[in-house]
Scaffold this motif. Structure first.
Motif: not given
Length: 358
Positions: A115, A248, A252, A303, A306
């Protein structure tokens, strides 16, 4: 005191004199000639399109709805400086018709299993988590190249942006379509960037400006004797944002694992399906079936889609806590935000995290 607007001819001459030197410096940093040329050309076209808002309002031959929107915008513009203590200059006292729905299109890109955005660095703005294009086709071309390189990519249209006080930014026709209150929020947001901007920290800058926008809008409504914004819609926005931020966080953690690529892709896809499922349950059980976010949630996911949520919303609770600490005093709030911005990046994030948890 409001500075008088320099003539467009003078501004054009200054722009033409300065740009070759800036371009030379950029090229020495391995920049792309065509990319920076389109940035300069797009900005110059925007500057040339400006005219005083007062001129448009006073012209009976101009569109009546436009004149009404601009008249309301100037009330919000005055409120921004007088009540929110945002810069008092010619920005947003000018108007520019650009003839397209967005002024620029931003291209966001991340690695397939990360991310972390692909950053792009500029002499004035520092490093930002996107690359902007004045042409939608050019943005799509850049996105296609990034996809060929294996990146997750997303394109987002932008209604307005700030030149951070380098120029007198206009109200752009792309800002008009969503109504008077949305126009006011954009003015508050972009003037906040003029008030404070920290190089190389997009999350800080956008979260700070988003807080100023949201709190400024709340006060703007109260100033006009209006009831608070629809609390259900505000709650829905906050809940939807939190769903994205939670996703997120899980992604991660997933990307930190040493998994084979195929397994990583399967688990990544599962997280996006989990997001969709949680959204639908919330929509149907808590929002009475309100489908305002359906189009976003049902579009292809990756990704990069986001990223704006982390960039624009990550530290809003921290800035809200800072505002409460100073009892809603805007001058003290900006001073506190400036102190945070002056901290080394690791200390800054730790301070923001502590504020957000307060």
């Amino acid at each position: 005191m409001i500075r008088p607007l320099p003539s467009l001819g003078l501004l054009d001459r200054v722009f033409r004199v300065l740009f070759p030197g800036v371009l030379f410096l950029l090229l020495n940093g391995c920049a792309n000639v065509s990319y920076y040329s389109q940035l300069a050309s797009g900005q110059l076209q925007l500057l040339r399109a400006r005219e005083p808002v007062s001129t448009v309002i006073a012209d009976p031959s101009r569109d009546e709805k436009l004149r009404a929107h601009l008249a309301q915008s100037q009330k919000a513009r005055a409120f921004a400086s007088q009540q929110l203590h945002l810069p008092d200059n010619q920005s947003y006292r000018l108007y520019a018709d650009i003839g397209r729905p967005f002024v620029v299109w931003n291209v966001f890109a991340t690695p397939e299993f990360s991310l972390t955005p692909q950053n792009h660095c500029f002499p004035i703005a520092g490093c930002v988590a996107y690359r902007g294009y004045y042409s939608q086709s050019a943005a799509r071309g850049e996105a296609a190249i990034q996809r060929l390189n294996g990146m997750d990519v997303s394109i987002g249209g932008v209604e307005a942006y700030s030149t951070l006080g380098w120029f007198n930014d206009p109200i752009i026709s792309s800002m008009i379509g969503w109504g008077d209150e949305r126009l006011a929020t954009l003015i508050f947001h972009e003037l906040a960037h003029q008030r404070l901007y920290v190089k190389d920290d997009t999350e800080f800058n956008e979260s700070y400006a988003t807080f100023v926008e949201q709190e400024g809008t709340r006060q703007w409504r109260a100033f006009r004797g209006l009831s608070p914004a629809n609390e259900a819609q505000v709650q829905q926005r906050d809940q939807f944002t939190q769903l994205i931020l939670d996703t997120r966080t899980r992604l991660t953690a997933l990307y930190a694992l040493a998994l084979p690529a195929d397994q990583m892709r399967q688990r990544k896809a599962a997280e996006f399906e989990r997001l969709r499922g949680e959204y639908r349950r919330m929509r149907d059980s808590q929002w009475a079936g309100d489908k305002r976010y359906d189009a976003w949630i049902n579009a292809p996911m990756n990704n990069a889609r986001l990223l704006p949520f982390g960039l624009y919303d990550q530290w809003v609770p921290a800035f809200a806590a800072l505002f409460r600490q100073v009892d809603g005093d805007w001058v003290k709030f900006y001073a506190g935000a400036e102190k945070l911005g002056a901290l080394p990046v690791v200390e800054r994030k730790a301070a923001l995290k502590a504020l957000a948890g307060a």
